[in-house]
Design a protein around this motif. Structure first.
Motif, PDB file in Angstrom:
ATOM      1  N   GLU A 299       3.947  20.406 -21.799  1.00 50.95           N
ATOM      2  CA  GLU A 299       4.789  19.201 -21.828  1.00 50.95           C
ATOM      3  C   GLU A 299       5.297  18.891 -20.419  1.00 50.95           C
ATOM      4  O   GLU A 299       5.785  19.769 -19.713  1.00 50.95           O
ATOM      5  N   GLY A 300       5.143  17.658 -20.016  1.00 49.38           N
ATOM      6  CA  GLY A 300       5.603  17.237 -18.699  1.00 49.38           C
ATOM      7  C   GLY A 300       4.558  17.335 -17.608  1.00 49.38           C
ATOM      8  O   GLY A 300       4.783  16.847 -16.498  1.00 49.38           O
ATOM      9  N   ALA A 301       3.401  17.968 -17.914  1.00 57.01           N
ATOM     10  CA  ALA A 301       2.373  18.104 -16.879  1.00 57.01           C
ATOM     11  C   ALA A 301       1.899  16.755 -16.341  1.00 57.01           C
ATOM     12  O   ALA A 301       1.719  16.601 -15.124  1.00 57.01           O
ATOM     13  N   PRO A 302       1.685  15.744 -17.186  1.00 60.49           N
ATOM     14  CA  PRO A 302       1.271  14.449 -16.635  1.00 60.49           C
ATOM     15  C   PRO A 302       2.270  13.881 -15.631  1.00 60.49           C
ATOM     16  O   PRO A 302       1.876  13.291 -14.620  1.00 60.49           O
ATOM     17  N   GLY A 303       3.559  14.083 -15.905  1.00 59.70           N
ATOM     18  CA  GLY A 303       4.571  13.594 -14.965  1.00 59.70           C
ATOM     19  C   GLY A 303       4.506  14.321 -13.638  1.00 59.70           C
ATOM     20  O   GLY A 303       4.681  13.712 -12.573  1.00 59.70           O
ATOM     21  N   VAL A 304       4.245  15.629 -13.671  1.00 59.39           N
ATOM     22  CA  VAL A 304       4.127  16.394 -12.430  1.00 59.39           C
ATOM     23  C   VAL A 304       2.938  15.909 -11.619  1.00 59.39           C
ATOM     24  O   VAL A 304       3.034  15.710 -10.402  1.00 59.39           O
ATOM     25  N   VAL A 305       1.804  15.697 -12.270  1.00 61.35           N
ATOM     26  CA  VAL A 305       0.615  15.199 -11.565  1.00 61.35           C
ATOM     27  C   VAL A 305       0.884  13.821 -10.988  1.00 61.35           C
ATOM     28  O   VAL A 305       0.531  13.531  -9.838  1.00 61.35           O
ATOM     29  N   SER A 306       1.531  12.961 -11.775  1.00 61.85           N
ATOM     30  CA  SER A 306       1.835  11.615 -11.306  1.00 61.85           C
ATOM     31  C   SER A 306       2.714  11.658 -10.060  1.00 61.85           C
ATOM     32  O   SER A 306       2.464  10.942  -9.078  1.00 61.85           O
ATOM     33  N   ARG A 307       3.740  12.523 -10.088  1.00 66.08           N
ATOM     34  CA  ARG A 307       4.632  12.636  -8.927  1.00 66.08           C
ATOM     35  C   ARG A 307       3.892  13.200  -7.716  1.00 66.08           C
ATOM     36  O   ARG A 307       4.133  12.789  -6.580  1.00 66.08           O
ATOM     37  N   ALA A 308       2.994  14.147  -7.937  1.00 61.40           N
ATOM     38  CA  ALA A 308       2.239  14.743  -6.828  1.00 61.40           C
ATOM     39  C   ALA A 308       1.311  13.723  -6.192  1.00 61.40           C
ATOM     40  O   ALA A 308       1.195  13.655  -4.952  1.00 61.40           O
ATOM     41  N   VAL A 309       0.653  12.922  -7.000  1.00 59.94           N
ATOM     42  CA  VAL A 309      -0.245  11.886  -6.464  1.00 59.94           C
ATOM     43  C   VAL A 309       0.539  10.866  -5.646  1.00 59.94           C
ATOM     44  O   VAL A 309       0.077  10.415  -4.589  1.00 59.94           O
ATOM     45  N   ASP A 310       1.733  10.541  -6.112  1.00 62.00           N
ATOM     46  CA  ASP A 310       2.596   9.606  -5.385  1.00 62.00           C
ATOM     47  C   ASP A 310       3.103  10.245  -4.088  1.00 62.00           C
ATOM     48  O   ASP A 310       2.972   9.674  -2.995  1.00 62.00           O
ATOM     49  N   ALA A 311       3.664  11.450  -4.193  1.00 64.07           N
ATOM     50  CA  ALA A 311       4.289  12.080  -3.029  1.00 64.07           C
ATOM     51  C   ALA A 311       3.285  12.406  -1.940  1.00 64.07           C
ATOM     52  O   ALA A 311       3.561  12.211  -0.751  1.00 64.07           O
ATOM     53  N   LEU A 312       2.106  12.896  -2.309  1.00 65.95           N
ATOM     54  CA  LEU A 312       1.157  13.408  -1.332  1.00 65.95           C
ATOM     55  C   LEU A 312       0.086  12.399  -0.917  1.00 65.95           C
ATOM     56  O   LEU A 312      -0.481  12.528   0.169  1.00 65.95           O
ATOM     57  N   MET A 313      -0.187  11.401  -1.784  1.00 65.52           N
ATOM     58  CA  MET A 313      -1.248  10.429  -1.453  1.00 65.52           C
ATOM     59  C   MET A 313      -0.777   8.987  -1.496  1.00 65.52           C
ATOM     60  O   MET A 313      -1.556   8.075  -1.206  1.00 65.52           O
TER      61      MET A 313
ATOM     62  N   ALA B 257      -2.857  -0.011  -5.444  1.00 65.72           N
ATOM     63  CA  ALA B 257      -3.155   1.399  -5.674  1.00 65.72           C
ATOM     64  C   ALA B 257      -4.659   1.646  -5.669  1.00 65.72           C
ATOM     65  O   ALA B 257      -5.127   2.703  -5.224  1.00 65.72           O
ATOM     66  N   ALA B 258      -5.433   0.680  -6.144  1.00 67.87           N
ATOM     67  CA  ALA B 258      -6.893   0.808  -6.112  1.00 67.87           C
ATOM     68  C   ALA B 258      -7.408   0.720  -4.677  1.00 67.87           C
ATOM     69  O   ALA B 258      -8.336   1.447  -4.291  1.00 67.87           O
ATOM     70  N   ILE B 259      -6.805  -0.161  -3.882  1.00 66.54           N
ATOM     71  CA  ILE B 259      -7.192  -0.244  -2.471  1.00 66.54           C
ATOM     72  C   ILE B 259      -6.931   1.088  -1.789  1.00 66.54           C
ATOM     73  O   ILE B 259      -7.759   1.607  -1.032  1.00 66.54           O
ATOM     74  N   ARG B 260      -5.780   1.673  -2.099  1.00 73.42           N
ATOM     75  CA  ARG B 260      -5.422   2.966  -1.494  1.00 73.42           C
ATOM     76  C   ARG B 260      -6.427   4.043  -1.921  1.00 73.42           C
ATOM     77  O   ARG B 260      -6.850   4.874  -1.116  1.00 73.42           O
TER      78      ARG B 260
ATOM     79  N   VAL C  45      -0.046   7.044  -3.998  1.00 77.32           N
ATOM     80  CA  VAL C  45      -0.590   6.228  -5.074  1.00 77.32           C
ATOM     81  C   VAL C  45       0.347   6.303  -6.275  1.00 77.32           C
ATOM     82  O   VAL C  45       0.583   7.383  -6.827  1.00 77.32           O
ATOM     83  N   ALA C  46       0.895   5.169  -6.653  1.00 74.39           N
ATOM     84  CA  ALA C  46       1.821   5.107  -7.782  1.00 74.39           C
ATOM     85  C   ALA C  46       1.025   4.910  -9.077  1.00 74.39           C
ATOM     86  O   ALA C  46       0.313   3.936  -9.233  1.00 74.39           O
ATOM     87  N   LEU C  47       1.151   5.892  -9.978  1.00 76.38           N
ATOM     88  CA  LEU C  47       0.483   5.784 -11.272  1.00 76.38           C
ATOM     89  C   LEU C  47       1.434   5.284 -12.346  1.00 76.38           C
ATOM     90  O   LEU C  47       1.024   4.895 -13.402  1.00 76.38           O
TER      91      LEU C  47
ATOM     92  N   LEU D 262       0.805  -1.218   0.000  1.00 75.15           N
ATOM     93  CA  LEU D 262       0.000   0.000   0.000  1.00 75.15           C
ATOM     94  C   LEU D 262       0.840   1.271   0.000  1.00 75.15           C
ATOM     95  O   LEU D 262       0.295   2.374   0.007  1.00 75.15           O
ATOM     96  N   ARG D 263       2.155   1.129   0.028  1.00 69.77           N
ATOM     97  CA  ARG D 263       3.089   2.259  -0.010  1.00 69.77           C
ATOM     98  C   ARG D 263       2.936   3.169   1.214  1.00 69.77           C
ATOM     99  O   ARG D 263       3.079   4.386   1.133  1.00 69.77           O
TER     100      ARG D 263
END
Length: 409
Positions: A391-405, A308-311, A407-409, A118-119
């Motif tokens: 350009e790169g916005a999806p990566g920023v969102v992915s990192r934010a979701v991982d760092a703050l919640m 990640a879905a459980i989380r 959840v690894a996308l 669950l990270r």
């Protein structure tokens, strides 16, 4: 005792906000502004069964606390215990005709696996009750010698009257305390106690049960509350930032623990905020081992459910709310995970700065994870509808979701 491996927390541009969180002791939202190192103690499992959704929801809440603090560029000193000797564990071992230590080791190992999947960020110190006994015994002796504890038929009890602040965590009346004490491991009806609410500090050895040398206390084993106090004081000291756990721990566990620590040190309070997660139900009742109405993290993983879905299923509910686990809750989480992964799989998209700040704002506001999910949902919907040129916005969102919640996308 060792914890589980830490997943990497991505660094984000900018800086997070100080956490505003509900404190059970005051009944209000308080803004926590720790020093360079934030200190948190979260009560751990009694390892006689696997990690269920109620456990996962609680540890998810306090994982979010850590992530908000890390985003403010603080370090986090997180401590968690394992109650690896207690009546429920011994009763389960007897029922299943297994060695109690083997049962505790097996279930603790499974808990570690679930937390890793669950990270959940691991504690810096992960301490079992048994290994804490050498530090517990002197504390009980100190309480006894100060007149804050007394002996009854070989057992040692804490006198709740020794702490003038007793009752200040839960704010329950005596009748409610007595009822909950009986339901949650206390013995309010035992004759000879000075106060029915007085909790046990040291249980004298019983035939057929494990016991340890208690010096002047005699052989025995520690009570539930003093275990956490000894570990917290040893690793965090008084006045740490957050004492956390499920809402069923506000009384008696956190109430009694606070009084033990305050009577020992003469300082107040033990923790700056007492933070409690809601209960998760199944089929109309609180999910609990005694009822047997459990949904296990490990069972879902074995069925192929993405952790990640459980989380995301946990994050869809505010940490303080009581809620019901259903198949639909999981289906919704699986669908959300698919939408988010599709959105971040593109090379560019809508600007990410605003959604990162929305996530930060939501989580700093009493860990409002549903609002944080909504922010990402809106960004993913824009990505689906019209895409974007950042350009790169999806990566920023992915990192934010991982760092703050987490959840690894």
């Amino acid at each position: 005792m060792h914890a589980w491996p830490a997943s990497e927390v991505p660094a984000l541009p900018g800086q997070g906000r100080d956490l505003r969180i509900h404190d059970t002791a005051t009944g209000d939202l308080v803004t926590l502004a720790p020093g360079p190192v934030a200190r948190i103690y979260v009560c751990g499992i009694t390892p006689y069964d696997a990690t269920h959704m109620g456990h996962a929801a609680t540890y998810n809440a306090f994982d979010l606390v850590q992530r908000v603090w890390l985003d403010t560029k603080r370090q986090v000193h997180y401590v968690q215990n394992v109650t690896d000797v207690d009546d429920p564990l011994l009763e389960r071992a007897l029922r299943d005709d297994v060695d109690w230590t083997a049962l505790a080791e097996k279930e603790t190992a499974l808990f570690r696996e679930d937390m890793t999947a669950l990270r959940m960020l691991p504690p810096r110190h992960y301490i079992g009750a048994v290994e804490a006994i050498p530090g517990i015994v002197p504390l009980v002796e100190r309480l006894r010698d100060a007149g804050a504890a007394y002996e009854l038929e070989g057992d040692t009890y804490f006198s709740v009257e020794a702490d003038p602040h007793f009752g200040g965590v839960s704010h329950l009346d005596a009748a409610a305390m007595r009822l909950l004490s009986a339901e949650r491991g206390g013995d309010p009806d035992r004759p000879g106690k000075k106060n029915p609410l007085d909790p046990m500090l040291w249980m004298a050895a019983r035939e057929g049960e494990p016991s340890w040398d208690g010096a002047s206390l005699g052989r025995g084993r520690p009570g539930w509350h003093i275990e956490c106090v000894a570990i917290a004081l040893d690793h965090l000291g008084m006045g740490f930032d957050v004492q956390g756990g499920g809402s069923d721990l506000a009384f008696p566990h956190h109430e009694m623990g606070a009084s033990h620590a305050q009577a020992l040190t003469g300082e107040f309070p033990m923790a700056k905020a007492y933070v409690h997660a809601g209960m998760v139900g199944l089929d109309g009742e609180k999910m609990s081992k005694s009822k047997g109405n459990l949904v296990f993290v490990s069972a879902l993983r074995r069925e192929g459910v993405d952790p990640a879905a459980i989380r995301l299923a946990l994050l869809a509910h505010h940490y303080r709310s009581d809620w019901e686990w259903t198949d639909q809750v999981l289906r919704d989480a699986v669908a959300r995970l698919e939408r988010w992964r599709a959105a971040v799989s593109r090379p560019d998209g809508p600007p990410a700065e605003a959604v990162v700040e929305e996530i930060r704002e939501a989580l700093a506001n009493d860990l409002d994870s549903p609002a944080a999910l909504d922010a990402v949902d809106r960004w993913a919907a824009l990505q689906q509808e019209s895409g974007g040129t950042d350009e790169g916005a999806p990566g920023v969102v992915s990192r934010a979701v991982d760092a703050l919640m987490g959840v690894a996308l």
